[in-house]
Scaffold this motif. Structure first.
Motif, short mmCIF file in Angstrom:
data_model
loop_
_atom_site.label_atom_id
_atom_site.label_comp_id
_atom_site.label_asym_id
_atom_site.label_seq_id
_atom_site.Cartn_x
_atom_site.Cartn_y
_atom_site.Cartn_z
N PHE A 54 0.83 -1.21 0.00
CA PHE A 54 0.00 0.00 0.00
C PHE A 54 0.87 1.26 0.00
CE2 PHE A 54 -2.70 3.29 1.93
CZ PHE A 54 -3.81 3.20 1.10
N GLU A 55 2.00 1.20 0.63
CA GLU A 55 2.91 2.35 0.68
C GLU A 55 3.45 2.73 -0.70
OE1 GLU A 55 3.38 4.24 3.35
OE2 GLU A 55 1.95 2.92 4.37
N LEU A 56 3.35 1.81 -1.66
CA LEU A 56 3.85 2.08 -3.01
C LEU A 56 2.87 2.90 -3.85
CD1 LEU A 56 5.32 -1.46 -3.84
CD2 LEU A 56 6.54 0.56 -2.99
N LEU A 57 1.65 3.12 -3.36
CA LEU A 57 0.69 3.90 -4.12
C LEU A 57 1.17 5.35 -4.26
CD1 LEU A 57 -1.19 1.45 -3.50
CD2 LEU A 57 -3.02 3.09 -3.15
N ASP A 58 1.02 5.88 -5.48
CA ASP A 58 1.36 7.30 -5.67
C ASP A 58 0.16 8.16 -5.22
OD1 ASP A 58 -0.53 7.42 -7.82
OD2 ASP A 58 1.01 7.03 -9.32
N ASP A 59 0.30 9.46 -5.33
CA ASP A 59 -0.75 10.36 -4.83
C ASP A 59 -2.08 10.14 -5.54
OD1 ASP A 59 0.96 11.48 -2.99
OD2 ASP A 59 1.47 13.21 -4.25
N TRP A 60 -2.05 9.94 -6.88
CA TRP A 60 -3.28 9.74 -7.63
C TRP A 60 -3.96 8.44 -7.21
CZ3 TRP A 60 -5.68 6.44 -11.09
CH2 TRP A 60 -6.78 6.98 -11.77
N GLN A 61 -3.19 7.39 -7.05
CA GLN A 61 -3.74 6.10 -6.63
C GLN A 61 -4.32 6.19 -5.21
OE1 GLN A 61 -0.15 3.90 -7.23
NE2 GLN A 61 -0.79 3.12 -9.23
N ARG A 62 -3.62 6.88 -4.34
CA ARG A 62 -4.11 7.04 -2.96
C ARG A 62 -5.41 7.85 -2.96
NH1 ARG A 62 -1.04 6.01 1.57
NH2 ARG A 62 0.77 5.97 0.21
N SER A 63 -5.47 8.89 -3.78
CA SER A 63 -6.71 9.68 -3.88
C SER A 63 -7.85 8.84 -4.45
CB SER A 63 -6.48 10.91 -4.77
OG SER A 63 -5.55 11.78 -4.18
N LEU A 64 -7.55 8.04 -5.47
CA LEU A 64 -8.57 7.16 -6.05
C LEU A 64 -9.03 6.14 -5.02
CD1 LEU A 64 -10.28 6.24 -8.43
CD2 LEU A 64 -8.28 4.93 -9.27
N TYR A 65 -8.11 5.63 -4.25
CA TYR A 65 -8.44 4.68 -3.18
C TYR A 65 -9.41 5.33 -2.18
CZ TYR A 65 -8.16 2.23 1.21
OH TYR A 65 -8.50 1.60 2.37
N LEU A 66 -9.07 6.53 -1.72
CA LEU A 66 -9.92 7.21 -0.74
C LEU A 66 -11.28 7.56 -1.33
CD1 LEU A 66 -7.23 9.46 0.95
CD2 LEU A 66 -8.36 7.44 1.92
N PHE A 67 -11.30 7.94 -2.60
CA PHE A 67 -12.57 8.19 -3.29
C PHE A 67 -13.42 6.92 -3.30
CE2 PHE A 67 -15.04 8.00 -7.25
CZ PHE A 67 -15.87 9.09 -7.08
N ASN A 68 -12.81 5.78 -3.60
CA ASN A 68 -13.53 4.51 -3.62
C ASN A 68 -14.09 4.16 -2.24
OD1 ASN A 68 -13.16 4.03 -6.35
ND2 ASN A 68 -11.29 2.87 -6.05
N VAL A 69 -13.31 4.42 -1.19
CA VAL A 69 -13.79 4.15 0.16
C VAL A 69 -15.02 5.02 0.46
CG1 VAL A 69 -13.22 4.33 2.62
CG2 VAL A 69 -11.57 3.33 1.03
N MET A 70 -14.97 6.29 0.05
CA MET A 70 -16.12 7.17 0.27
C MET A 70 -17.34 6.70 -0.53
SD MET A 70 -15.47 9.30 2.57
CE MET A 70 -16.91 10.32 2.37
N VAL A 71 -17.13 6.30 -1.77
CA VAL A 71 -18.24 5.79 -2.59
C VAL A 71 -18.83 4.54 -1.94
CG1 VAL A 71 -18.86 4.76 -4.82
CG2 VAL A 71 -17.45 6.82 -4.75
N ALA A 72 -17.99 3.66 -1.44
CA ALA A 72 -18.48 2.45 -0.78
C ALA A 72 -19.29 2.81 0.46
CB ALA A 72 -17.32 1.53 -0.41
N ALA A 73 -18.82 3.77 1.23
CA ALA A 73 -19.54 4.18 2.44
C ALA A 73 -20.89 4.81 2.10
CB ALA A 73 -18.68 5.14 3.25
N VAL A 74 -20.90 5.73 1.14
CA VAL A 74 -22.14 6.40 0.76
C VAL A 74 -23.12 5.40 0.15
CG1 VAL A 74 -23.16 8.11 -0.82
CG2 VAL A 74 -21.12 8.68 0.51
N THR A 75 -22.62 4.48 -0.66
CA THR A 75 -23.49 3.47 -1.27
C THR A 75 -24.08 2.55 -0.20
OG1 THR A 75 -22.22 3.57 -3.31
CG2 THR A 75 -23.62 1.63 -3.00
N THR A 76 -23.29 2.22 0.80
CA THR A 76 -23.80 1.42 1.92
C THR A 76 -24.92 2.16 2.63
OG1 THR A 76 -21.66 0.33 2.20
CG2 THR A 76 -23.17 0.27 4.08
N VAL A 77 -24.74 3.45 2.85
CA VAL A 77 -25.79 4.26 3.48
C VAL A 77 -27.06 4.25 2.62
CG1 VAL A 77 -26.45 6.62 4.15
CG2 VAL A 77 -24.21 5.72 4.78
N LEU A 78 -26.90 4.40 1.31
CA LEU A 78 -28.07 4.38 0.42
C LEU A 78 -28.79 3.04 0.49
CD1 LEU A 78 -26.66 6.20 -2.73
CD2 LEU A 78 -28.41 7.05 -1.15
N ILE A 79 -28.05 1.96 0.59
CA ILE A 79 -28.66 0.63 0.64
C ILE A 79 -29.42 0.44 1.95
CG2 ILE A 79 -28.12 -1.83 0.81
CD1 ILE A 79 -25.88 -1.27 -1.27
#
Length: 176
Positions: A54-79
């Motif tokens: 995980f430490e090898l992720l660059d800034d864009w990958q880390r941002s995309l990762y965090l975006f995905n976590v937020m999408v997963a959380a919001v989608t869980t709330v919607l469900i």
């Protein structure tokens, strides 16, 4: 959506209350399918920070990762939202409102799942095969999702209408 009281009775021999109960149960089943997919993808995402690479992720990958976590959380709330609304509206004679709102929320949750699929695949491809491969994979999955998740229902509806199946939903204009 056509309001239940305005639509003519065709198709099934059921009361408005029976139809709303059936529609509610069908929506709950669909949400269960969505929930499983979000749990799998969300669980995958939540394990990543605990991996050595995980430490090898660059800034864009880390941002995309965090975006995905937020999408997963919001989608869980919607469900979960239709269940919360059901608890609040339970036994208040508002089943049509409950079913109609759950229909809208379920469509948003489907969008969240689609976004999560694209984002997760993009991240995996980007990390394992490079930025270009990640963007190409993400774009390809967007096209596939649009074709299958959006296009297929539209095509089936048009075909049903063209074949004389009334409004294309089995003859019951009150379905969600």
């Amino acid at each position: 959506m056509v309001e239940p009281e305005q639509a003519p009775r065709t198709g099934r021999n059921e009361s408005t209350e029976e139809r709303m109960d059936r529609n509610w149960m069908e929506l709950i089943q669909e949400l269960r399918v969505l929930q499983t997919g979000v749990q799998i993808l969300g669980g995958f995402l939540l394990t990543l920070p605990f991996q050595e690479r995980f430490e090898l992720l660059d800034d864009w990958q880390r941002s995309l990762y965090l975006f995905n976590v937020m999408v997963a959380a919001v989608t869980t709330v919607l469900i979960v939202l239709p269940v919360s609304v059901h608890r609040r509206l339970f036994r208040r004679g508002l089943k049509a409102t409950l079913v109609s709102s759950a229909d809208v929320v379920t469509k948003w949750a489907l969008g969240g799942v689609a976004l999560l699929i694209v984002g997760s695949a993009t991240l995996v491809f980007d990390f394992t095969a490079g930025r270009t491969a990640g963007l190409v994979a993400g774009g390809f999955i967007i096209l596939v999702l649009l074709l299958l998740v959006v296009g297929t229902p539209l095509w089936l509806h048009r075909r049903a209408v063209r074949n004389g199946n009334g409004n294309g939903n089995g003859g019951d204009a009150r379905e969600v």
